[in-house]
Design an enzyme around this catalytic site. Structure first.
Site, PDB file in Angstrom:
ATOM      1  N   HIS A 166     -69.552 -47.262  98.470  1.00 53.02           N
ATOM      2  CA  HIS A 166     -70.468 -46.680  97.483  1.00 53.02           C
ATOM      3  C   HIS A 166     -70.739 -47.710  96.386  1.00 53.02           C
ATOM      4  CE1 HIS A 166     -69.035 -42.841  99.181  1.00 53.02           C
ATOM      5  NE2 HIS A 166     -70.165 -42.335  98.739  1.00 53.02           N
ATOM      6  N   ASP A 193     -74.850 -44.313 107.083  1.00 49.22           N
ATOM      7  CA  ASP A 193     -74.351 -43.766 105.829  1.00 49.22           C
ATOM      8  C   ASP A 193     -75.492 -44.007 104.824  1.00 49.22           C
ATOM      9  OD1 ASP A 193     -72.640 -42.637 103.982  1.00 49.22           O
ATOM     10  OD2 ASP A 193     -70.933 -43.918 104.481  1.00 49.22           O
TER      11      ASP A 193
END
Length: 330
Positions: free
Chosen positions: A185, A253
């Site tokens: 992230h 993702d």
């Protein structure tokens, strides 16, 4: 794509995008990164059921994929404060229960998803619990354990439970996030020296069972010395499809995660992802409110990549076929 809004009336941007561009899937979040006092897409059971109904009404086939991240533990979007159960255990606690209780737990979860029109759960995690310093997987108790066969067995139970209520699943994060130290992230994560071959094993064991496979943004020199997994032809097409024999849908993702967005521009990201063999490109519009991307911009960019010959149209057609075949399961 992710969008802001707790409803999707005919005139809303998301509805127009679904109609105009035949958008294949949306992802819903509860947390609103722009305004913490307002929900992003989820505020109550009744509201969510209505939202998913409205979204489906915008789609041509009534089979829009409506996704959430619902694993249990820290990662569950349907929280008690919105009137949901919200207490599903994390994987590391779940494995302490007996088998029938586990099945019951996940069936309950699938029923709840189904009851509000969610047909695609971006779970279960099949990462192996290899690295005790891994905050993202080990630290949050998201793994079913260290042994690939045991992990595959629990994942199998999860998938069966979801299927019992018509919910599709996604095993993640290929080719293995369990050995990593960093968090994709936030930025670049290199697993080259920590990654182990048996992290591929759950994918081999579940290749005929998995509805979709989610690919991580981890960088692994052993598989590709140039690109992270989600943008790597060697990892997705050569390893996952050819070597491990998986022929279903591959979803990335979130392509706005730091690991990708800090290094590759949007155009390059889309080009690499499609050429690598990804079928569904996930743009969550969640991580950075200043970097929201419109569906129009994504489509226009892809069209222009096809026109300049930087993307082979054939790979888009193949992806479309795989997605249509996935949708027949709904």
């Amino acid at each position: 794509i992710g969008f802001h809004g707790t409803e999707a009336s005919k005139g809303s941007q998301i509805c127009k995008d679904i109609q105009q561009y035949n958008l294949g899937a949306v992802i819903l979040f509860d947390y609103n990164p722009v305004n913490k006092n307002k929900p992003k897409n989820i505020s109550s059971k009744k509201q969510l059921a209505k939202l998913t109904q409205e979204l489906q009404a915008c789609s041509a086939d009534g089979k829009l994929l409506i996704a959430v991240d619902q694993e249990g533990g820290k990662v569950q979007r349907l929280k008690s404060k919105y009137g949901f159960y919200g207490k599903f255990p994390k994987a590391s606690d779940l494995i302490k229960m007996d088998q029938s209780k586990i099945k019951e737990t996940y069936t309950k979860m699938s029923k709840e998803l189904k009851s509000v029109g969610i047909n695609y759960d971006l779970a279960p995690v099949v990462d192996l619990d290899i690295n005790k310093n891994n905050h993202v997987i080990h630290g949050l108790g998201r793994s079913f354990g260290r042994d690939p066969r045991v992990v595959a067995k629990y994942a199998n139970t999860f998938i069966d439970a979801m299927h019992s209520n018509g919910v599709l699943t996604s095993i993640k994060h290929f080719p293995g996030h369990g050995s990593s130290v960093g968090d994709t992230h936030k930025g670049f994560v290199d697993v080259t020296n920590l990654w182990q071959e048996d992290e591929l094993e759950p994918y081999r064991l579940l290749k005929d069972k998995a509805d979709t496979v989610m690919v991580a943004h981890v960088f692994n020199k052993k598989l590709d010395e140039k690109y992270p997994a989600s943008l790597s032809y060697k990892t997705i097409t050569k390893m996952l499809r050819w070597k491990l024999g998986y022929h279903g849908v591959v979803i990335t993702d979130d392509l706005q995660m730091g690991a990708i967005s800090q290094k590759y521009g949007l155009r390059n990201t889309l080009k690499l992802a499609i050429n690598a063999g990804d079928d569904i490109l996930l743009i969550g519009n969640q991580l950075d409110p200043k970097k929201t991307v419109s569906t129009k911009k994504l489509i226009d960019t892809i069209v222009s990549l096809v026109q300049t010959g930087e993307i082979d149209e054939e790979s888009i057609k193949k992806a479309y076929k795989r997605i249509q075949s996935l949708k027949t399961k709904l």
